[in-house]
Design an enzyme around this catalytic site. Sequence first.
Site, short mmCIF file in Angstrom:
data_model
loop_
_atom_site.label_atom_id
_atom_site.label_comp_id
_atom_site.label_asym_id
_atom_site.label_seq_id
_atom_site.Cartn_x
_atom_site.Cartn_y
_atom_site.Cartn_z
N ASN A 100 52.96 37.72 -27.29
CA ASN A 100 52.84 38.04 -25.87
C ASN A 100 54.05 38.85 -25.43
O ASN A 100 54.95 39.12 -26.22
CB ASN A 100 52.68 36.76 -25.04
CG ASN A 100 53.87 35.84 -25.19
OD1 ASN A 100 54.99 36.16 -24.80
ND2 ASN A 100 53.65 34.68 -25.81
N ASP A 148 49.41 29.60 -26.99
CA ASP A 148 48.58 28.40 -26.90
C ASP A 148 47.61 28.32 -28.07
O ASP A 148 47.12 27.25 -28.41
CB ASP A 148 47.77 28.42 -25.59
CG ASP A 148 48.68 28.21 -24.38
OD1 ASP A 148 49.52 27.30 -24.44
OD2 ASP A 148 48.56 28.98 -23.40
N ASP A 150 51.41 21.46 -28.46
CA ASP A 150 52.04 21.60 -27.14
C ASP A 150 53.40 20.91 -27.21
O ASP A 150 53.49 19.68 -27.27
CB ASP A 150 51.15 20.98 -26.06
CG ASP A 150 51.66 21.35 -24.67
OD1 ASP A 150 52.88 21.21 -24.42
OD2 ASP A 150 50.85 21.78 -23.83
N1 CTP Z 1 54.39 25.04 -23.59
C1 CTP Z 1 54.68 24.24 -24.68
N2 CTP Z 1 53.90 24.30 -25.79
C2 CTP Z 1 52.81 25.09 -25.84
C3 CTP Z 1 52.50 25.90 -24.73
C4 CTP Z 1 53.32 25.85 -23.62
O1 CTP Z 1 55.66 23.52 -24.64
N3 CTP Z 1 52.06 25.13 -26.93
C5 CTP Z 1 55.26 24.98 -22.40
C6 CTP Z 1 55.78 26.30 -21.95
O2 CTP Z 1 57.04 26.60 -22.55
C7 CTP Z 1 55.92 26.13 -20.46
C8 CTP Z 1 54.77 25.20 -20.12
O3 CTP Z 1 54.48 24.51 -21.33
O4 CTP Z 1 57.13 25.49 -20.09
C9 CTP Z 1 53.58 25.98 -19.69
O5 CTP Z 1 52.47 25.15 -19.66
P1 CTP Z 1 51.01 25.60 -20.14
O6 CTP Z 1 50.06 24.62 -19.62
O7 CTP Z 1 50.92 25.80 -21.60
O8 CTP Z 1 50.88 26.97 -19.44
P2 CTP Z 1 50.29 28.28 -20.00
O9 CTP Z 1 50.82 28.55 -21.37
O10 CTP Z 1 50.54 29.30 -18.99
O11 CTP Z 1 48.75 27.93 -20.18
P3 CTP Z 1 47.49 27.82 -19.17
O12 CTP Z 1 47.87 28.45 -17.88
O13 CTP Z 1 46.44 28.53 -19.93
O14 CTP Z 1 47.20 26.36 -19.04
#
Ligand code: CTP
Length: 404
Positions: free
Chosen positions: A210, A279, A307
């Site tokens: 990204n 993700d 996550d």
């Molecule tokens: N994060 C994490 N592990 C992942 C993905 C994200 O620890 N595999 C952390 C990111 O560093 C950030 C937070 O979770 O601090 C973001 O949450 P997330 O729900 O994953 O947000 P997005 O990646 O933006 O996903 P979405 O909006 O699609 O839910």
Amino acid sequence: MQPLSGKIILLGVTGGIAAYKAPELARLLIRRGAEVHAVLTKHALEFVTPLTLQTLTRQPVHTELFQLVREQEIGHIALPERAHLLLIAPASADVIAKLAHGLADDLLTTMALATRAPVLLAPSMSDLMYDHPAVQANLEQVRRYGYRTVEPGVGALACGRVGPGRLPEPEEIVEEVEILLAPKDLEGERVVVTAGPTEEPLDPVRVLSNRSSGRMGYALAQVAVRRGAQVTLVSGPTELPAPRGVELRRVGTAEQMRDEVLAALNGTTILMMAAAVADFRPRTAAPRKLKKGAAQTWSVELERTPDILLDVAKRNEQQFLVGFAAETEELLENAWRKMQEKSLDLIVANDVTVPGAGFEVETNVVKLLDRDGKIESLPILDKEEVAERIWDKVAAMRRRREPG
Ligand code: CTP
């Protein structure tokens, strides 16, 4: 507010070729908010003119002892008493020797004895001089007096040799100054910051990634060091140099980032997940380069990555958890939901569609949402300033938690 706002810095310049960097150093210090008063030794005058420094600092430049006497006579508060820092850059072997022995035969060395402000020296000389036991002994002696020193850089020297002795770049000296003068409200904290994107391989030459630049996370790590924290920065691939004083661990994939974060977790008090972690990743990474052949379309099956925040939250080890939410709609609703799901203490939410916010710019526009539902909306700020404000919030929440 700028990091050095309200700080009075006495900039001592001694005679050495690196004195040509002093005006640039003065300019950077002023840009960061400091009031700079330059003090030149007699030999410094051979390398840099008072007019240059006077024009940049907009303050009279001090060169002779009688000027100090005159200032006191006309009722000015003596500079060494008002100063927050005496920075000598470049510091020659000669001035280091004088300081080691408490000599005060010119204005600069007199000020060094008179001030109670911290003293920071940036030695600069040929590597042969720098390595001489007398210089090393003098440096040890001034460190015993509590003076701080910036390690000289290694590289091509003016004498034509290559070795230690170069004056560090002005930016690095400014960083040392800021470390020295910043409030130490994160002392005792052990912080893990993640930054940058992750890269999920499809085959040996292709990755899924990204647009995160890592700047927000690097700024958070740098500011935390300045404010006294011990910092491990777990970084995905970025172009950025390691911030001073930070333990940097570079990773590629989300899984590697998770492993590094978990490995660093023991003893950690705050986890700041600023990384834009993928993700999803390709379900399989081909061991050899995939060939397009005659294919006109191509599907890749993706699977979820671990996550990291959720994994850490589940361990329930009482770390203070900060998450980041980059959204394009329903900013606060989404941020609040993420905070609940991942048991966060604080979430930094930004609407990446707002001008000046997001990945590839120097600035950011964020809202801080805490676990009590309090919202703080910050204006457009550069990322370093956003980092300062995030740490202000964390430090305030940590103080409230302390008993008594
Ligand atoms: N994060 C994490 N592990 C992942 C993905 C994200 O620890 N595999 C952390 C990111 O560093 C950030 C937070 O979770 O601090 C973001 O949450 P997330 O729900 O994953 O947000 P997005 O990646 O933006 O996903 P979405 O909006 O699609 O839910």
